[in-house]
Design an enzyme around this catalytic site. Structure first.
Site, mmCIF file in Angstrom:
data_model
loop_
_atom_site.group_PDB
_atom_site.id
_atom_site.type_symbol
_atom_site.label_atom_id
_atom_site.label_comp_id
_atom_site.label_asym_id
_atom_site.label_seq_id
_atom_site.Cartn_x
_atom_site.Cartn_y
_atom_site.Cartn_z
ATOM 1 C CD GLU A 45 -2.925 1.280 0.416
ATOM 2 O OE1 GLU A 45 -3.192 0.259 -0.233
ATOM 3 O OE2 GLU A 45 -3.535 2.363 0.284
ATOM 4 C CG ASP A 46 1.417 2.989 3.242
ATOM 5 O OD1 ASP A 46 0.455 3.313 2.525
ATOM 6 O OD2 ASP A 46 1.328 2.824 4.466
#
Ligand code: MN
Length: 740
Positions: A76-77
């Protein structure tokens, strides 16, 4: 901040076989991936996955879960991909991390209370492995523990989401401690004032109540031990949030609220549970209506315990939970208690039936249990409705959640958002990528519908969609579109009729005549004429009741002269065929009805025995209840309609060059009766790209065979070239197009 070696120690404490190198590799990988990222608190980002992993060690979870927790925010990051995690850590861990990445979308969803149940279902649908949910709950717990560092505006929203979705989910998974902590943390940020008031009061009380708790613990332990029951008795003040809920539910003030003490009695055996209950009930006065036996009737989430409330020393109400150690572990860890033993090492007694090697069957059973509520009502509701795994949950670009049945398409999605969105849909973007409208949607997809105003849905969509709402709307829209086509057709026919009768067409006059025609609206009349249900001459007579028949005498004569129903100025048929010089014809194209072969929205068919092909000059004959039949202008069959000028329609070809289509034609061929003659005919037609539909022998003599061939060609030029080819064969003595 927790250190990596501390985490490894925690895992080793309950799992001596742990793959220490794997844990370290995951840690190093996550640390590098997150690089210089920081938490809102200012701490290095890696502290978060590390804490999440540590929370999961309290639940004694397997290596894959701990590693996935360390990696849970990487896809996700950071630049990390699923493929990379698969390659470095294996597909099992990759699958877990991807599941968490999908759930991450939920945090972006603007929360609406009505959606909470759907969102919980979505979580379950996405997390096909229960370990994903466990990591997600640990992730949320750590985020809640550090919520004070977030911007104030965000806190209330996250707290509310926790109360609506994650805390109940933890409860349904049987993890009561986790649920209570989430609720308390959320309560603190969601209603800071109420939280503080209760907290202060509890602190005050706890100074006074410490002796009370100690006294009850001691008294009960002694009584049980004299009866030969080995038990551990633990008392505590209840949590702020559960007190708050009780105050709300019973509309009582804090002063009136009496049962703020809870005791847990853990014994060795099932029989001891009931023996303990007997002793409690004979020692103190029972509060009526508070006794619950979740041992004989466990909750859906496998929770088992006896609950009762008594009036303790000092007239305090005291709630007791009585259970065995096995039951206690399930009460505390819930699903995780099963997960710990999932490889079948030491199954808790209540989960013996799940000792099968097929972990997925167990998972499925668990998830099904989860989808069912605590109450019988909820349970019924969920068995009645589709279970979550029959559904997909997608989002609008604004984050609204749309629940659809499995195999739903973007068209279903569009209609679920709004009928108008569905009617005008021309394309769809799923997760930012253009996809065909017939694709199948998947859980968590973000769907954007591309629209064009004035569009109407093709009737073929009806076969593609899976929701009743979409199907009904498409049917409605197609019906309206066809009706509009008929009305357009009817308008042309009526205008023609007025001209033929030498009268001027006016909508106003026609509207005034509606009662005489027994129709409610102008469109009703137009559509009725278009469908052939009403004769256009009757419409003229309704508008001009005084009109006398003989005035129309000229109509037929015009036709014979080669004019068209009295249409002046060479407004004859208009043909629009690419590459055909007949296409212009000098006429007014707008007056002729465009014909696009068979299968369009207008009920068009070709005349039997030969039909018409693009390049032919054509005429349409209106047949009530059937539609328009197209004839080539030279067709002898047309003479049958000479006396019915109102049935004749100007039509023109409107060929879609992007989607060429074949049209029917018929040939009469006479061949010399010798072996191989038929084969030659078939070969010529085939080699010229003609399509033979059927072939039949129409006549025989000793020397000749006469046959009728139905074939399909692209256009007149194509047909003529086939005829020329056939004529070059010595075996063929004559070729004649029917209607030609
Ligand atoms: Mn996280």
């Amino acid at each position: 901040m927790m250190r990596q070696y501390e985490l490894v120690e925690k895992v080793k404490a309950y799992n001596p076989q742990t793959d220490e190198a794997l844990l370290n590799r995951a840690y190093v990988y996550a640390m590098r991936a997150h690089g210089h990222q920081k938490r809102a608190s200012g701490a290095p980002y890696i502290s978060h996955p590390l804490e999440v992993a540590a929370i999961l060690t309290d639940l004694k979870l397997d290596d894959a879960t701990i590693v996935a927790a360390l990696l849970h925010d990487t896809i996700e990051d950071t630049e990390t991909t699923r493929e990379e995690i698969d390659r470095l850590f294996g597909a099992e861990i990759g699958h877990l991390v991807e599941g968490l990445t999908k759930i991450q979308k939920l945090d972006l969803v603007s929360k609406k209370a009505a959606q909470a149940e759907n969102l919980r279902k979505l979580l379950l649908a996405i997390a096909d492995d229960v370990r994903v949910l466990l990591i997600k709950l640990a992730d949320r717990l750590h985020n809640m523990r550090t919520l004070q560092f977030m911007a104030e505006a965000k806190r209330a929203r996250i707290a509310e989401e926790t109360l609506d979705i994650y805390a109940p989910l933890a409860g349904r998974m049987g993890m009561q401690d986790l649920r209570e902590e989430l609720e308390d943390l959320a309560f603190r940020h969601f209603s800071p004032d109420a939280y503080q008031a209760i907290k202060n009061r509890l602190e005050e009380l706890s100074e006074k109540s410490e002796p009370v708790i100690g006294r009850i613990e001691k008294e009960l332990s002694q009584k049980l031990s004299t009866s030969g029951i080995h038990a551990s008795v633990k008392g505590r003040l209840k949590r702020a949030y559960s007190i708050w809920k009780k105050m709300e539910r019973k509309s009582v003030s804090f002063e009136q609220l009496s049962d703020i003490f809870g005791f847990r009695v853990v014994v060795d055996t099932l029989a001891a549970c009931y023996a303990t209950l007997g002793i409690v009930h004979t020692t103190w006065q029972v509060v009526p209506g508070r006794f619950k036996d979740y041992i004989s009737t466990p909750k859906q989430n496998d929770y088992r315990s006896i609950h009762t409330t008594v009036v303790g020393p000092g007239k305090q109400r005291v709630e007791l939970q009585i259970r065995t150690e096995d039951m206690d572990r399930i009460a505390e860890y819930g699903i995780a208690a099963h997960a710990i033993y999932k490889d079948g090492r030491a199954l808790p007694s209540s989960a013996k039936e799940s000792s099968e090697s097929n972990v997925y069957a167990w998972l499925r059973r668990t998830l099904e249990t989860l989808s069912e509520g605590d109450s019988a009502e909820e349970f019924l509701e969920h068995t009645k409705l589709e279970l979550f795994h029959d559904q997909v949950f997608c989002f609008t670009p604004k984050g609204q959640l749309i629940a659809l049945p499995q195999n739903a398409t973007p068209i279903d999605f569009a209609y679920a958002v709004h009928t108008n969105v569905g009617d005008t849909a021309v394309g769809a973007k799923v997760n930012g990528v253009l996809v065909p409208l017939v694709s199948t949607l998947r859980n968590g997809d973000e769907v954007e519908i591309v629209r064009a105003e004035g569009q109407s849905p093709p009737s073929a969509w009806e076969e593609i969609v899976v929701t009743g709402k979409a199907r009904a709307a498409i049917r409605r829209a197609t019906r309206a579109a066809v009706r509009k086509q008929y009305a357009g057709l009817g308008q042309k026919i009526i205008e023609r009729a007025f001209e033929r009768f030498g009268k001027e067409f006016s909508e106003e006059r026609l509207k005034a005549a509606l009662p005489r025609l027994a129709r409610a609206t102008l469109e009703d009349v137009l559509a009725a004429v278009g469908r052939g249900e009403m004769y256009s001459g009757d419409v003229v007579k309704a508008v001009y009741p005084d009109y006398r028949e003989e005035q129309a005498a000229g109509a037929g004569a015009n036709l014979a002269e080669g004019g068209w129903f009295g249409v002046k100025g060479g407004q004859g048929l208009v043909f629009k065929v690419p590459g055909s010089s007949e296409g212009d014809g000098g006429g007014d194209m707008s007056r002729a009805i465009p014909i696009r072969g068979i299968g369009g929205d207008l009920p068009v068919q070709f005349a039997p025995n030969g039909g018409a092909v693009p390049g032919d000059r054509i005429i349409g004959i209106l047949t009530p209840g059937v539609g328009i039949t197209i004839y080539p202008i030279q067709s002898p069959a047309l003479t049958a309609f000479d006396d019915e000028p109102e049935r004749w329609l100007d039509v023109r070809w409107d060929i879609d060059e992007q989607h060429p289509q074949r049209f029917p034609a018929q040939l009469n061929i006479t061949v010399i009766n010798e072996p191989g003659a038929l084969a030659q005919v078939a070969t010529v037609i085939g080699e010229s790209d003609g399509n033979i539909d059927s072939m039949s022998i129409a006549g025989k003599t000793a020397d000749y065979r006469e046959m009728v061939i139905n074939l399909e060609v692209w256009d007149l030029k194509h047909l003529n070239s086939i005829i020329s080819q056939l004529k070059t064969k010595p075996v063929i003595s004559a070729v004649q197009r029917v209607n030609g």
